[in-house]
Design a protein around this motif. Sequence first.
Motif, PDB file in Angstrom:
ATOM      1  N   PRO A 220       0.753  -1.398   0.076  1.00  0.00           N
ATOM      2  CA  PRO A 220       0.126   0.467  -0.032  1.00  0.00           C
ATOM      3  C   PRO A 220       0.838   1.647   0.226  1.00  0.00           C
ATOM      4  N   LEU A 221       1.759   0.672   0.773  1.00  0.00           N
ATOM      5  CA  LEU A 221       2.673   2.432   1.279  1.00  0.00           C
ATOM      6  C   LEU A 221       2.934   2.670  -0.461  1.00  0.00           C
ATOM      7  N   ARG A 222       3.255   1.694  -1.182  1.00  0.00           N
ATOM      8  CA  ARG A 222       4.785   2.362  -2.359  1.00  0.00           C
ATOM      9  C   ARG A 222       3.686   2.711  -3.574  1.00  0.00           C
ATOM     10  N   LEU A 223       2.021   1.962  -3.165  1.00  0.00           N
ATOM     11  CA  LEU A 223       1.054   2.200  -3.981  1.00  0.00           C
ATOM     12  C   LEU A 223       1.194   4.065  -3.930  1.00  0.00           C
ATOM     13  N   ILE A 224       0.634   4.137  -3.005  1.00  0.00           N
ATOM     14  CA  ILE A 224       0.314   5.746  -2.634  1.00  0.00           C
ATOM     15  C   ILE A 224       2.025   6.640  -3.074  1.00  0.00           C
ATOM     16  N   GLN A 225       2.754   6.199  -3.204  1.00  0.00           N
ATOM     17  CA  GLN A 225       4.319   6.963  -3.592  1.00  0.00           C
ATOM     18  C   GLN A 225       4.386   7.184  -4.883  1.00  0.00           C
ATOM     19  N   ASP A 226       3.580   5.856  -4.961  1.00  0.00           N
ATOM     20  CA  ASP A 226       3.943   5.646  -6.429  1.00  0.00           C
ATOM     21  C   ASP A 226       2.871   6.345  -7.753  1.00  0.00           C
ATOM     22  N   GLU A 227       1.338   6.246  -7.085  1.00  0.00           N
ATOM     23  CA  GLU A 227       0.495   6.745  -7.903  1.00  0.00           C
ATOM     24  C   GLU A 227      -0.448   7.424  -7.321  1.00  0.00           C
ATOM     25  N   GLY A 228       0.133   8.100  -6.069  1.00  0.00           N
ATOM     26  CA  GLY A 228      -0.919   9.193  -5.398  1.00  0.00           C
ATOM     27  C   GLY A 228      -2.051   8.919  -4.521  1.00  0.00           C
ATOM     28  N   ILE A 229      -2.649   9.337  -3.744  1.00  0.00           N
ATOM     29  CA  ILE A 229      -3.222   8.588  -2.379  1.00  0.00           C
ATOM     30  C   ILE A 229      -4.574   8.461  -3.585  1.00  0.00           C
ATOM     31  N   LEU A 230      -4.911   9.208  -4.426  1.00  0.00           N
ATOM     32  CA  LEU A 230      -6.558   9.551  -5.421  1.00  0.00           C
ATOM     33  C   LEU A 230      -6.217   7.913  -6.099  1.00  0.00           C
ATOM     34  N   GLU A 231      -5.418   7.872  -6.761  1.00  0.00           N
ATOM     35  CA  GLU A 231      -5.418   6.806  -7.791  1.00  0.00           C
ATOM     36  C   GLU A 231      -5.311   5.645  -6.952  1.00  0.00           C
ATOM     37  N   ALA A 232      -4.288   5.685  -5.557  1.00  0.00           N
ATOM     38  CA  ALA A 232      -3.622   4.305  -4.990  1.00  0.00           C
ATOM     39  C   ALA A 232      -5.570   4.142  -4.725  1.00  0.00           C
ATOM     40  N   LEU A 233      -6.651   5.225  -3.701  1.00  0.00           N
ATOM     41  CA  LEU A 233      -7.569   4.776  -3.924  1.00  0.00           C
ATOM     42  C   LEU A 233      -8.667   4.083  -4.863  1.00  0.00           C
ATOM     43  N   ARG A 234      -8.354   4.038  -6.173  1.00  0.00           N
ATOM     44  CA  ARG A 234      -9.636   3.749  -6.827  1.00  0.00           C
ATOM     45  C   ARG A 234      -8.710   2.374  -7.406  1.00  0.00           C
ATOM     46  N   LEU A 235      -7.443   2.221  -7.291  1.00  0.00           N
ATOM     47  CA  LEU A 235      -7.408   1.166  -7.378  1.00  0.00           C
ATOM     48  C   LEU A 235      -7.240   0.170  -6.384  1.00  0.00           C
ATOM     49  N   ALA A 236      -7.601   0.547  -5.483  1.00  0.00           N
ATOM     50  CA  ALA A 236      -8.303  -0.310  -4.517  1.00  0.00           C
ATOM     51  C   ALA A 236      -9.153  -0.633  -4.006  1.00  0.00           C
ATOM     52  N   LYS A 237     -10.143   0.223  -5.282  1.00  0.00           N
ATOM     53  CA  LYS A 237     -12.150  -0.206  -5.484  1.00  0.00           C
ATOM     54  C   LYS A 237     -12.001  -0.535  -6.082  1.00  0.00           C
ATOM     55  N   ASN A 238     -10.334  -0.848  -7.413  1.00  0.00           N
ATOM     56  CA  ASN A 238     -10.920  -1.508  -8.597  1.00  0.00           C
ATOM     57  C   ASN A 238     -10.891  -3.097  -8.452  1.00  0.00           C
ATOM     58  N   ILE A 239      -9.705  -3.289  -7.249  1.00  0.00           N
ATOM     59  CA  ILE A 239      -9.142  -4.524  -7.098  1.00  0.00           C
ATOM     60  C   ILE A 239     -10.681  -4.989  -6.155  1.00  0.00           C
ATOM     61  N   MET A 240     -11.346  -3.925  -5.244  1.00  0.00           N
ATOM     62  CA  MET A 240     -12.594  -4.823  -3.985  1.00  0.00           C
ATOM     63  C   MET A 240     -13.397  -5.509  -5.347  1.00  0.00           C
ATOM     64  N   VAL A 241     -14.027  -4.220  -6.830  1.00  0.00           N
ATOM     65  CA  VAL A 241     -15.312  -4.797  -7.771  1.00  0.00           C
ATOM     66  C   VAL A 241     -14.788  -5.874  -8.520  1.00  0.00           C
ATOM     67  N   ASP A 242     -13.828  -6.245  -8.493  1.00  0.00           N
ATOM     68  CA  ASP A 242     -13.589  -7.632  -9.379  1.00  0.00           C
ATOM     69  C   ASP A 242     -12.584  -8.801  -8.852  1.00  0.00           C
TER      70      ASP A 242
END
Length: 294
Positions: A220-242
């Motif tokens: 999670p920390l690397r995802l936030i560092q690399d993608e930014g908090i909003l994109e990391a949250l969007r990624l998390a949501k996309n993973i949750m729904v699929d």
Amino acid sequence: MTDFHSVQTVDLPGSDLDVTKMPGHWLLARLCKRGLRPGGLGLTRAMLRHLAIGPADEIVEFAPGLGVTARSIMQRRPRCYMAGERDAKAARWTAGQLPSNPEISVVVGQAHHTDLPAASSTVVVGEAMLSMQTAEPKRLLIAAEAFRPLRSGERYGIHELAVVPGDIPSVQQREIDRALSSVIHVVARPLTAAAWKTLLEGVGFRVIGIGYAPMHLLRPLRLIQDEGILEALRLAKNIMVDDAARERVLAMRWVCERYRRNLSGIYLIAKKGLGPRAEAGAPQRSHSWIILSI
Ligand SMILES: C[S@@+](CC[C@H](N)C(=O)[O-])C[C@H]1O[C@@H](n2cnc3c(N)ncnc32)[C@H](O)[C@@H]1O
């Protein structure tokens, strides 16, 4: 030629592929991840600092993926930039990220067959693409396609996956290759740092710098560092729904965590040595790849 600069709704690579079978990097891209390299943006930045790219530089990037590094390179205002990406959708995506300028081009093509003229560039760079090649294609790509276009004394930067420690038993290394390949669904052949160095030096490069970062691609920390908090949250949501995508991402993460002590992001900076193989032909631009105008 097609003008991709204005295209905003261009498909992501792999958008037409089956989630259960598609390459792991395109699955992550589909879920909203843009940086697909093992050591993250931090290691990319360190590599670019070490390459010291400036306004006089003529850059070739192999496999830009979704253009994250290409955008960082643009901030350094090089004299020209050409990227070669084998996935047409990724090439279009990258082209759409870059300024419209005749000195900037993204081409669809194999890094193994570029026909780039000899001694036509000052920097060649590539991330997370050699680790996907078996031994001979790796060597050929470096020996022919990275070496040839560089002027002598100029720089080649790679950011790849390393296996550690350096004396890891080969049976364990093969086990890691197999485990990675089975979850990312592409060939995975990371090397030890010493083997990366030997590979580069074996074709005439001199390694002048090496840097490391933990392989925390899916933490999670690397995802936030690399993608930014909003994109990391969007990624998390996309993973949750699929469900299918989640299963694959969890499998990838499981392998990364299981072998966390044996995997590392690595960059190496190498200079093309002086010598009879170093220079040939006058600088000119190649148009043998399919060029996407931007
Ligand atoms: C893991 S992704 C890395 C993308 C990007 N470099 C990054 O670090 O975010 C691997 C990329 O290598 C590209 N690729 C793999 N083999 C290639 C080849 N022989 N020629 C050109 N591109 C290649 C893939 O299409 C993909 O974009």
